[in-house]
Design a protein around this motif. Structure first.
Motif, PDB file in Angstrom:
ATOM      1  N   ASN A   1       0.758  -1.106   0.242  1.00 36.86           N
ATOM      2  CA  ASN A   1       0.040   0.137  -0.058  1.00 36.86           C
ATOM      3  C   ASN A   1       0.991   1.328   0.140  1.00 36.86           C
ATOM      4  O   ASN A   1       0.344   2.263   0.065  1.00 36.86           O
ATOM      5  CB  ASN A   1      -0.826  -0.237   1.148  1.00 36.86           C
ATOM      6  N   GLY A   2       2.343   1.194  -0.076  1.00 38.43           N
ATOM      7  CA  GLY A   2       2.997   2.284  -0.417  1.00 38.43           C
ATOM      8  C   GLY A   2       3.763   2.890   1.097  1.00 38.43           C
ATOM      9  O   GLY A   2       4.423   3.767   0.943  1.00 38.43           O
ATOM     10  N   GLU A   3       3.353   2.059   2.153  1.00 43.83           N
ATOM     11  CA  GLU A   3       4.185   2.554   3.462  1.00 43.83           C
ATOM     12  C   GLU A   3       5.610   2.175   3.453  1.00 43.83           C
ATOM     13  O   GLU A   3       6.094   1.067   3.052  1.00 43.83           O
ATOM     14  CB  GLU A   3       3.274   1.891   4.674  1.00 43.83           C
ATOM     15  N   THR A   4       6.315   2.951   4.127  1.00 42.75           N
ATOM     16  CA  THR A   4       7.670   2.931   3.947  1.00 42.75           C
ATOM     17  C   THR A   4       8.030   1.951   5.352  1.00 42.75           C
ATOM     18  O   THR A   4       7.838   2.006   6.365  1.00 42.75           O
ATOM     19  CB  THR A   4       8.537   4.163   4.172  1.00 42.75           C
TER      20      THR A   4
END
Length: 497
Positions: free
Chosen positions: A37-40
């Motif tokens: 989901n794009g979380e780092t």
């Protein structure tokens, strides 16, 4: 260096490797990834307990992901009991948003400084902040390094006849940076300014011409003769009777402010007056009156006129004097040709139009670039300084959009008759197709930037005019001196080979 670890983010791994090579060590290991989901996600793979940690992360095209990586790495090192965490930011993100530009605007650079403090940063090392006052945003010490010594050294070694060059600022906001480099190299400097609006607010010289036209018109109902010298007397020989003629002229003083010269003296004869300004190859020059010469007998001195050159700017490019003007904007078209309040319009030229919250001239803003390339508005661009047959060094802190750079380069070449143009900046952001447009511009010979901001290899390979200067030694020495508690003042000095 013992008890020291240097981590790198995904923005500038090549620069970090060069820094570590200069220090004789290898970068510390960290795993950087993203969830679906794009979380780092960050994993520190080395022990940081009681270590001096440096995290190198610069701006990048994916600026928001870059910032989150930096904040999470700082937090992870703080949780791992690091002794001291230093953020090394060659290009500080959001540095152009360092002041309010509207009532509901955000000072984003200050917010990022607060985020770094909350994450656990104890020291910040950066290069050429957009506004040096930003150092007050931080609660921790900030080392704002300068690339000027590196740029000056490159100029001395790579620019032919650099001692005869002229350093030019492409806007009024960059004059301090330009004069600093000019003083270091002992060179002359100049400035290019752009009049953003056409109609109500014109350049100083155009305002003076309008006011002179008003003075030449006789006042209805009065028996007063022409208040000015008959223009035919400049072309036809013979004496001209000036008995009981009161001369009134509006001129600009040395500061560019308008003032009216009234002379009630009665003169029987007056020699032919020389023109106020001379023209050089189609470039119109503004003129100034010498007070001493006026007192001695009405002589005019146009010595300063050679230092001011005007040009027409349409869609960000210099056009000939006979070029058909574009359609005026609605605001400009509403102004009548013969406005009795011309003096009021003239006075508005010297008063700031924008709200006080905008502060000083934000000449590098994206708004100016959009206005500059507007096809419906014509601008007047002014070059202050003599660049004829000289090499011109156009200097600013970053290159993001090409409009103002190309306009300044065309002005000094086509109007100032410069021989060569070097566009020099610390940060080569090169947004959109900026690099490609500057590469295609015939008036730009060389583009010089540092590697503080990553430039993709494929773009750099296609740009034959691009020159990248290495900051790794400067940053490595700053890290070493910071670790051992030494002074960084020698890093600001210009060393002549």
């Amino acid at each position: 260096m013992r008890n020291t670890l240097i981590f790198t983010g995904n923005s500038c791994p090549a620069l970090t490797w060069k820094i570590c090579e200069n220090l004789g060590m290898a970068p510390a290991e960290a795993e950087l990834s993203q969830f679906s989901n794009g979380e780092t996600s960050v994993r520190i793979l080395n022990s940081v307990r009681e270590k001096d940690v440096f995290i190198v992360q610069s701006g990048s095209p994916k600026i928001n992901d870059t910032i989150m990586e930096l904040l999470i790495m700082i937090s992870a090192c703080k949780g791992g009991s690091a002794n001291k965490i230093t953020a090394v930011l060659p290009y500080f993100p959001y540095s152009r948003q360092s002041k309010k530009k509207s009532h509901r605007g955000a000072i984003t650079a200050r917010m990022l400084a607060n985020l770094l403090d909350v994450a656990g940063v104890k020291h910040v090392i950066t290069v050429d902040l957009h506004a040096s006052q930003m150092q007050g945003f931080f609660k921790c010490p900030v080392d704002n390094l300068h690339a000027e010594p590196i740029i000056a050294r490159w100029i001395r070694h790579n620019v032919p006849n650099w001692r005869e060059a002229v350093v030019v600022s492409k806007n009024a906001g960059g004059t301090k940076r330009v004069t600093s480099l000019a003083d270091a190299l002992k060179l002359n400097f100049g400035m290019v300014t752009t009049d953003k609006k056409r109609g109500a607010n014109m350049s100083a010289s155009m305002i003076m011409n309008q006011l002179d036209d008003l003075e030449r018109k006789p006042i209805p109902g009065s028996n007063m003769q022409h208040s000015h010298h008959d223009l035919r007397s400049e072309q036809e020989p013979g004496p001209v009777d000036h008995t009981h003629v009161r001369t009134s002229r509006t001129v600009a003083d040395a500061q560019g402010s308008p003032r009216r010269i009234n002379s009630g003296q009665s003169r029987s004869t007056t020699p032919t007056r020389p023109p106020l300004a001379r023209h050089r190859a189609g470039a119109s020059q503004s003129s100034f009156m010498d007070d001493d010469a006026e007192a001695d007998g009405g002589e005019y001195n146009d010595q300063r006129a050679y230092d001011v050159t005007h040009g027409r700017l349409v869609q960000g490019h210099i056009v000939p004097d006979d070029f058909l003007s574009p359609a005026l904007s609605a605001a400009d078209a509403s102004l009548p040709d013969e406005d009795p309040m011309t003096m009021s319009h003239a006075s508005s030229f010297f008063a700031p139009e924008s709200h006080a919250l905008r502060g000083d001239a934000g000449a590098n803003s994206d708004e100016e670039e959009d206005i500059l390339t507007n096809s419906k508005v014509e601008h007047m661009i002014t070059l202050v300084g003599d660049v004829k047959d000289r090499t011109v060094l156009i200097v600013d802190d970053m290159i993001d959009k090409p409009g103002s750079w190309i306009a300044a380069a065309e002005t000094v070449v086509k109007r100032g008759f410069a021989k060569k143009v070097y566009c020099i900046a610390t940060h080569g952001v090169f947004g959109a197709d900026c690099l490609e447009q500057m590469q295609a511009c015939d008036c730009i010979n060389t583009i010089v930037v540092t590697n503080s901001y990553p430039v993709p290899e494929d773009r750099a390979r296609k740009a034959s005019k691009l020159v990248l200067l290495d900051l790794s030694f400067l940053l490595a020495e700053a890290i070493r001196r910071n670790h051992y508690g030494e002074s960084i003042s020698p890093l600001f000095q210009h060393i002549v080979d």
